[in-house]
Motif scaffolding. Structure first.
Motif, PDB file in Angstrom:
ATOM      1  N   ARG A   1      21.694  37.003 -30.042  1.00 23.27           N
ATOM      2  CA  ARG A   1      22.757  37.389 -29.177  1.00 23.27           C
ATOM      3  C   ARG A   1      23.314  38.659 -29.347  1.00 23.27           C
ATOM      4  O   ARG A   1      24.261  39.082 -29.157  1.00 23.27           O
ATOM      5  CB  ARG A   1      23.947  36.291 -29.324  1.00 23.27           C
TER       6      ARG A   1
ATOM      7  N   MET B   1      14.885  40.284 -36.752  1.00 21.05           N
ATOM      8  CA  MET B   1      15.685  39.098 -37.020  1.00 21.05           C
ATOM      9  C   MET B   1      16.605  39.201 -38.300  1.00 21.05           C
ATOM     10  O   MET B   1      17.270  38.323 -38.738  1.00 21.05           O
ATOM     11  CB  MET B   1      15.038  37.793 -37.042  1.00 21.05           C
TER      12      MET B   1
ATOM     13  N   HIS C   1      11.617  32.193 -21.782  1.00 16.76           N
ATOM     14  CA  HIS C   1      11.579  33.507 -21.986  1.00 16.76           C
ATOM     15  C   HIS C   1      10.145  34.052 -22.391  1.00 16.76           C
ATOM     16  O   HIS C   1       9.847  35.247 -22.212  1.00 16.76           O
ATOM     17  CB  HIS C   1      12.471  34.182 -23.267  1.00 16.76           C
TER      18      HIS C   1
ATOM     19  N   ALA D   1       7.295  32.501 -30.959  1.00 21.48           N
ATOM     20  CA  ALA D   1       8.597  32.313 -30.267  1.00 21.48           C
ATOM     21  C   ALA D   1       9.405  31.544 -31.244  1.00 21.48           C
ATOM     22  O   ALA D   1      10.445  31.865 -31.742  1.00 21.48           O
ATOM     23  CB  ALA D   1       8.541  31.727 -28.682  1.00 21.48           C
ATOM     24  N   ARG D   2       8.961  30.303 -31.563  1.00 21.52           N
ATOM     25  CA  ARG D   2       9.657  29.294 -32.248  1.00 21.52           C
ATOM     26  C   ARG D   2       9.716  29.952 -33.815  1.00 21.52           C
ATOM     27  O   ARG D   2      10.802  29.878 -34.284  1.00 21.52           O
ATOM     28  CB  ARG D   2       8.877  28.142 -32.331  1.00 21.52           C
ATOM     29  N   SER D   3       8.744  30.664 -34.118  1.00 22.95           N
ATOM     30  CA  SER D   3       8.919  31.209 -35.511  1.00 22.95           C
ATOM     31  C   SER D   3       9.982  32.116 -35.612  1.00 22.95           C
ATOM     32  O   SER D   3      10.612  32.652 -36.848  1.00 22.95           O
ATOM     33  CB  SER D   3       7.662  31.973 -36.091  1.00 22.95           C
ATOM     34  N   LEU D   4      10.449  32.906 -34.408  1.00 22.96           N
ATOM     35  CA  LEU D   4      11.397  33.913 -34.327  1.00 22.96           C
ATOM     36  C   LEU D   4      12.810  33.168 -34.321  1.00 22.96           C
ATOM     37  O   LEU D   4      13.734  33.787 -34.016  1.00 22.96           O
ATOM     38  CB  LEU D   4      11.163  34.840 -33.163  1.00 22.96           C
ATOM     39  N   GLY D   5      12.870  31.782 -34.386  1.00 28.16           N
ATOM     40  CA  GLY D   5      14.037  31.179 -34.129  1.00 28.16           C
ATOM     41  C   GLY D   5      14.541  30.775 -32.838  1.00 28.16           C
ATOM     42  O   GLY D   5      15.621  30.212 -32.640  1.00 28.16           O
ATOM     43  N   MET D   6      13.600  30.811 -31.740  1.00 27.10           N
ATOM     44  CA  MET D   6      13.874  30.535 -30.413  1.00 27.10           C
ATOM     45  C   MET D   6      13.935  28.907 -30.288  1.00 27.10           C
ATOM     46  O   MET D   6      12.965  28.291 -30.945  1.00 27.10           O
ATOM     47  CB  MET D   6      13.137  31.019 -29.284  1.00 27.10           C
ATOM     48  N   SER D   7      14.751  28.134 -29.467  1.00 28.54           N
ATOM     49  CA  SER D   7      14.659  26.881 -29.561  1.00 28.54           C
ATOM     50  C   SER D   7      13.541  26.414 -28.277  1.00 28.54           C
ATOM     51  O   SER D   7      12.883  27.635 -27.914  1.00 28.54           O
ATOM     52  CB  SER D   7      15.983  26.332 -28.749  1.00 28.54           C
TER      53      SER D   7
ATOM     54  N   LEU E   1      13.379  40.936 -27.838  1.00 27.49           N
ATOM     55  CA  LEU E   1      13.705  39.709 -27.137  1.00 27.49           C
ATOM     56  C   LEU E   1      14.362  38.715 -27.918  1.00 27.49           C
ATOM     57  O   LEU E   1      15.435  38.135 -27.505  1.00 27.49           O
ATOM     58  CB  LEU E   1      12.139  38.953 -26.821  1.00 27.49           C
ATOM     59  N   ALA E   2      13.856  38.252 -29.200  1.00 27.56           N
ATOM     60  CA  ALA E   2      14.532  37.247 -29.989  1.00 27.56           C
ATOM     61  C   ALA E   2      15.839  37.826 -30.343  1.00 27.56           C
ATOM     62  O   ALA E   2      16.814  36.985 -30.632  1.00 27.56           O
ATOM     63  CB  ALA E   2      13.586  36.956 -31.192  1.00 27.56           C
TER      64      ALA E   2
ATOM     65  N   ASN F   1      16.321  26.200 -36.120  1.00 29.60           N
ATOM     66  CA  ASN F   1      15.854  27.456 -35.609  1.00 29.60           C
ATOM     67  C   ASN F   1      16.606  28.524 -36.279  1.00 29.60           C
ATOM     68  O   ASN F   1      16.288  29.666 -36.344  1.00 29.60           O
ATOM     69  CB  ASN F   1      16.402  27.352 -34.188  1.00 29.60           C
TER      70      ASN F   1
ATOM     71  N   ARG G   1       8.856  42.884 -35.155  1.00 29.92           N
ATOM     72  CA  ARG G   1       9.450  41.915 -34.197  1.00 29.92           C
ATOM     73  C   ARG G   1      10.048  40.962 -35.427  1.00 29.92           C
ATOM     74  O   ARG G   1      11.163  40.430 -35.161  1.00 29.92           O
ATOM     75  CB  ARG G   1       8.262  41.328 -33.548  1.00 29.92           C
ATOM     76  N   ALA G   2       9.285  40.717 -36.299  1.00 29.97           N
ATOM     77  CA  ALA G   2       9.600  39.644 -37.321  1.00 29.97           C
ATOM     78  C   ALA G   2      10.806  40.381 -38.074  1.00 29.97           C
ATOM     79  O   ALA G   2      12.029  39.541 -38.399  1.00 29.97           O
ATOM     80  CB  ALA G   2       8.676  39.192 -38.229  1.00 29.97           C
TER      81      ALA G   2
ATOM     82  N   ASN H   1       7.975  27.521 -42.693  1.00 24.89           N
ATOM     83  CA  ASN H   1       9.016  27.314 -41.261  1.00 24.89           C
ATOM     84  C   ASN H   1       8.834  26.039 -40.495  1.00 24.89           C
ATOM     85  O   ASN H   1       9.140  26.177 -39.243  1.00 24.89           O
ATOM     86  CB  ASN H   1       9.310  28.630 -40.693  1.00 24.89           C
TER      87      ASN H   1
ATOM     88  N   ARG I   1      14.555  29.269 -39.257  1.00 28.80           N
ATOM     89  CA  ARG I   1      13.345  30.178 -38.696  1.00 28.80           C
ATOM     90  C   ARG I   1      13.675  31.696 -38.410  1.00 28.80           C
ATOM     91  O   ARG I   1      12.740  32.357 -38.585  1.00 28.80           O
ATOM     92  CB  ARG I   1      12.760  29.447 -37.643  1.00 28.80           C
ATOM     93  N   ALA I   2      14.941  31.717 -37.967  1.00 26.72           N
ATOM     94  CA  ALA I   2      15.305  33.085 -37.744  1.00 26.72           C
ATOM     95  C   ALA I   2      15.503  33.561 -39.136  1.00 26.72           C
ATOM     96  O   ALA I   2      15.288  35.105 -38.964  1.00 26.72           O
ATOM     97  CB  ALA I   2      16.674  33.144 -37.096  1.00 26.72           C
TER      98      ALA I   2
ATOM     99  N   MET J   1       7.634  35.490 -39.464  1.00 25.92           N
ATOM    100  CA  MET J   1       6.254  35.161 -39.988  1.00 25.92           C
ATOM    101  C   MET J   1       5.418  36.219 -39.101  1.00 25.92           C
ATOM    102  O   MET J   1       5.575  36.511 -37.899  1.00 25.92           O
ATOM    103  CB  MET J   1       5.904  33.736 -39.370  1.00 25.92           C
TER     104      MET J   1
ATOM    105  N   VAL K   1      18.094  36.842 -27.461  1.00 25.46           N
ATOM    106  CA  VAL K   1      18.107  35.390 -27.287  1.00 25.46           C
ATOM    107  C   VAL K   1      18.645  34.553 -28.315  1.00 25.46           C
ATOM    108  O   VAL K   1      19.573  33.967 -28.107  1.00 25.46           O
ATOM    109  CB  VAL K   1      16.764  34.887 -26.847  1.00 25.46           C
ATOM    110  N   VAL K   2      18.268  35.072 -29.577  1.00 24.22           N
ATOM    111  CA  VAL K   2      18.490  34.181 -30.717  1.00 24.22           C
ATOM    112  C   VAL K   2      20.044  34.785 -31.145  1.00 24.22           C
ATOM    113  O   VAL K   2      20.989  34.128 -31.708  1.00 24.22           O
ATOM    114  CB  VAL K   2      17.409  33.983 -31.711  1.00 24.22           C
TER     115      VAL K   2
ATOM    116  N   GLN L   1      14.217  27.785 -25.095  1.00 26.47           N
ATOM    117  CA  GLN L   1      14.444  29.373 -25.169  1.00 26.47           C
ATOM    118  C   GLN L   1      13.209  29.937 -24.787  1.00 26.47           C
ATOM    119  O   GLN L   1      12.670  30.792 -24.167  1.00 26.47           O
ATOM    120  CB  GLN L   1      15.028  29.957 -26.209  1.00 26.47           C
TER     121      GLN L   1
END
Lengths: 662, 249
Positions: B116, B162, A579, A566-572, B109-110, B82, B158-159, B58, B85-86, B90, B113-114, A575
């Protein structure tokens, strides 16, 4: 789902795709599987139907059991609720409101604190407080109107006075009783309940031809007890040792001495101005129990007087005298401003009589009031031959309806204020009465559990933090609370925390450190917790610690890789927690959470130590009244059992639905 | 950013792990520049620090010394970690898909959330990426119902959702059955052809030869040798590299 989670969920081994090695499932498992397959709305509807039906059925069944065993015909569902109504007619008056205050203001305030209903006859004073307004009318009359009676009000300001026109209710009458019908424009209120008494057959004097009415010799009884309610037709007394109130018609009473409070004032001093911090001196007779009378004031020696024109407080100082004569003398001399006198014997009108007999003593009686509730009274019933309807009869005893119910009708638009006193019996048409027994057990459990979930989730998340302060605080909470028996926590909530919140003060005595150490006083916000919320707080804080540990274990059972992904996808962090980690953790912790809910339902029986009428407490009361321990505790145990079985079924269904496809 | 500027600058990086048994010096002064569009393969024996290096890029691991700059932003003390990382996708050895969400849900999901993104937008993107990794029909399937190779391809999608500038692969095929390795490598090859900057920790020599611009051999926390994959795998200049290759080939 990973293996750990599957173990935590306590699921059976996963069947292979070819359905080999499936263990045979019983009808219960099949039912759970079927129920879990229903849509959410169907499940929720089912729960509501079961809970409502069960509650109604059990309360009815419970009452039937008690009625069978106690033969108490008083319990019936038509006792909807008990109400006090203030009924009045409207009147319009016009007057001036001047900005003034004096000794009278303070005394007026004292009177009104003691007795708001009768204040309007006496003031000459012209002022406004938070609760009422006093006017001098054009024709020289001065009247005080409680603000809640005011229907309409018009004000015109002039430099030194305010012209006010008010419409308000007058001649209020208090009606107390049980509301039996609220249809249409009127309210039907039963002011006197039907009373049956059982006599020996030998006492029967005569019967009428139809055999419906019977006349019986009855002795005049002397009753002592605490006055509960008083109205024009009847009085209700709480007799020590009896569970229910005793209701007596006033026309059957030969002798009744009600404690009477008299307040007389020294006329010349009435207009004297009083400033904040100054005192108005009021005489009383040493030894008189004014405490009860002044209980509503909360303080014996200081009365907060919110004055209209002088912000701040004036005080009432009570001055004790040894005899009534001394006190009367002091008041007429102006040494004190007023005289408070309380007596429940034949002398109770002494001050009134003295003032009437001494017109030159410069005194007038401003308040003459009989106790209305809460005081000790003694009354004697007349020796009589009573005639009543026969309710039941056998060879030795005859039960007669000695008091017929009295009902009155009140126009709804004349009702000024409606105060519900006690909710009456629980029934489908009176859910407000469902506040004891199973209902209390369930509402306390649900509220406490919801709160415990919030507390537990909060501290559970704090427990997995790397920040040492957050970790330490949450660990301290968990370890301390888990180490204390729930019963002790409940007693703390009820007898330590709740009184401190009520006073808004927490006081630590530090004398043990040295004689000169002052007390440490911490001011808290004043919160009045009722018994129910004390129980909810105690239970939720006690269980919060366990639930925090469940959440911590659940969060830690989710592999580190999930958080990293989750963090590697940029979530804080929040978050990712919200989630990714928590949704998975919650699936893992559902079974232990469900177990804790059932445990809490059972532990809610402990709240009976806070004198709450929960299921167990009602059972105990029943047993102590009837000495039928087997029946009483069996009923209690079965009711708990039915609830927990249903809940554990619900937990299984929720678990099944939360299962992930494999 | 000009073509000449490296997109990842790793400069004299040190990393120590403190365990109960003592301190492990996992990275001992590693320096490496990676240009945009470049595919770099990292090989080395286990414990050589290649995964740690990758995770440092990252900041899943914080470094104790030296500096790492990604896309012009130094990682050390970066407030918008963050955001970085986006930009850096990875892929993990153990896939780390979210088991409570469908393949589509994992990819969406990301984005939601990330990034938006609106739901429809995220869903369209997810469907497009599932088609790109070759499993469009598995959109509503949960990770528990997918094979390892399919799961890893969802993880790549998934990666990619982003829109990262860089993709990091941490032994993406090591946890897979042999017959599933190819489907994952094919996706990675296609990605490399599209010009994605990739850092891949792997022992797949075939993939390294076919796709990598450079190969890095690491041992004991240091970079021993950097060269073209053909050179490293056929005629390594270091004796340590030779010994390692003898064991795995």
């Amino acid at each position: 789902m990973d293996e750990r989670a599957r173990q935590a969920l306590d699921l059976p081994p996963l069947p292979d795709n070819d359905n080999e090695g499936i263990t045979p499932v019983g009808p219960y498992e099949r039912f759970i599987g079927w129920a879990a397959g229903l849509p959410w709305w169907a499940i929720i509807l089912g729960i509501v139907v079961v809970v409502v039906g069960y509650s109604m059925l059990t309360s009815e069944a419970y009452r039937r059991v008690i009625r069978q065993l106690t033969d108490n015909p008083q319990v019936s569902t038509d006792d909807l609720f008990f109400a006090v109504l203030l009924v009045g007619d409207k009147e319009t008056t016009t007057g001036m409101l001047a900005r003034a205050d004096s000794v009278e203001t303070v005394i007026q305030q004292l009177i009104e604190e003691v007795d708001p209903a009768e204040a309007d006859d006496f003031g000459i004073l012209v002022s406004e407080t938070q609760t009422e307004i006093t006017l001098r009318t054009d024709d020289g009359r001065t009247i005080t109107i409680p603000k809640r009676d005011i229907v309409d009000e018009k004000r015109t300001e002039t430099p030194d006075a305010i012209q006010v026109e008010v419409t308000y209710f007058v001649d209020t009458e208090i009606v107390t009783g049980t509301v039996t019908d609220r249809a249409g424009d009127t309210l039907t209120i039963r002011t006197v309940d039907e009373v049956s008494e059982t006599f020996a057959v030998s006492r029967v004097l005569s019967r009428d031809e139809q055999g419906e009415l019977v006349t019986i010799q009855r002795e005049g009884e002397i009753i002592t007890g605490t006055l509960d309610t008083l109205n024009n037709t009847s009085i209700k007394i709480r007799v020590p040792g009896a569970d229910e109130l005793r209701e007596i018609r006033r026309n059957e009473i030969v002798e009744l001495n009600l404690p009477t409070l008299t307040l007389a004032v020294h006329d010349p001093g009435q207009e004297r101005p009083v400033n904040p911090g100054e005192e108005v001196r009021v005489a009383y007779i040493n030894g008189a129990d004014l405490t009860n009378v002044l209980k509503e004031l909360n303080r014996l020696d200081t009365v907060d007087v919110p004055l209209f024109s002088v912000p701040g407080e004036a005080q009432v100082a009570l001055v004790g005298y040894d005899s009534l004569d001394d006190a009367l003398e002091a008041t007429s001399q102006g040494e004190v401003d007023a005289l408070l006198y309380l007596d429940d014997g034949p002398e109770r009108l002494a001050v009134d009589e003295w003032v009437t007999a001494h017109p030159d003593a410069n005194m007038s009686v401003v308040l003459l009031r009989e106790c209305e509730t809460g005081c000790q009274v003694m009354l004697k019933l007349e020796d009589d031959a009573i005639t009543g309807r026969i309710a039941a009869e056998d060879a030795e005893a005859i039960t007669v309806v000695t008091t017929e119910a009295v009902t009155i009708e009140v126009d709804k638009d004349r009702i000024l204020e409606e105060r519900r006193m006690e909710p009456g019996t629980c029934a489908l048409n009176n859910l407000r009465g469902c506040n004891a027994g199973i209902f209390l057990t369930l509402t306390v459990t649900f509220r406490a559990y919801a709160l415990a979930l919030i507390i537990g989730l909060m501290f559970g998340i704090l427990r997995v933090q790397t920040n040492p302060v957050l970790y330490a605080v949450s660990t301290l909470y968990v370890e301390v609370i888990r180490g204390i028996p729930l019963l002790v926590i409940l007693l703390y909530a009820g007898f330590v925390i709740s009184p401190e919140l009520r006073d808004g003060l927490m006081i630590f005595d530090l004398q043990w450190l040295g004689d000169s150490m002052p007390d440490v006083v911490i001011r808290l916000p004043k919160i009045n917790l009722n018994d129910e919320w004390e129980a909810v707080l105690g239970l939720s804080f006690g269980y919060g610690a366990f639930i925090a540990e469940i959440f911590r274990a659940g969060i830690q059972s989710i592999g580190r890789g999930q958080m990293e992904a989750a963090r590697s996808l940029g979530m804080s962090y929040p978050q990712a927690m919200r989630h990714v980690v928590l949704p998975q953790a919650i699936r893992v912790v559902l079974p232990p959470l469900g177990n804790d809910f059932i445990a809490m339902l059972k532990d809610s029986a402990l709240i009976s130590v806070l004198a709450l009428p929960d299921l167990l407490q009602l059972g105990r009361l029943y047993v102590s009244r009837t000495f039928r321990a087997l029946e009483g505790y069996n009923t209690v145990a079965v009711l708990y059992l039915v609830m927990t079985i249903f809940l554990s079924m619900m937990v299984r269904i929720i678990e099944r639905r939360a299962r992930l496809p494999q | 950013m000009s073509e000449k500027e490296p997109i990842i600058q790793i400069n004299n990086v040190h990393k120590r792990f403190h365990t109960l048994r003592g301190t492990v010096h996992a990275l001992r002064g590693v320096s490496l520049d990676i240009m945009p569009g470049e595919v770099v393969v990292v090989v080395g024996p286990s414990g050589s620090g290649k995964s740690t290096l990758l995770r440092s890029i990252n900041r899943l691991e914080t470094i104790d010394g030296g500096s790492i700059t990604v896309d012009g932003i130094p990682l050390k003390g970066a407030r918008n970690i963050n955001k970085i990382r986006a930009e850096v996708g990875m892929v993990f050895q153990q896939f780390n898909l979210f088991p409570d969400r469908s393949a589509l849900g994992n990819i969406m999901l990301a984005q939601r959330v990330v990034r938006r993104r609106r739901k429809g937008e995220a869903e369209a993107k997810a469907q497009e990426l599932l088609a790109k990794v070759g499993i469009p029909e598995k959109a509503d399937t949960y990770p528990g119902q997918l094979s390892g190779g399919q799961q890893q391809r969802v993880a790549i999608a998934r990666a990619l959702a982003m829109d990262p500038k860089i993709m990091l692969f941490d032994e993406p095929t090591s946890a897979l059955d042999p017959e599933m390795i190819k489907e994952v490598l094919d996706v990675m090859l296609a990605l490399a052809k599209d010009g994605m900057t990739m850092v891949v920790v792997t022992h797949e020599m075939g993939f390294a030869r076919a796709a990598a611009d450079r190969a890095v051999f690491m041992d004991e926390g240091q970079i021993v040798e950097i060269d073209k994959p053909d050179v490293i795998f056929s005629s390594p200049s270091h004796e340590r590299t030779q010994r390692f290759l003898d064991k795995i080939l």
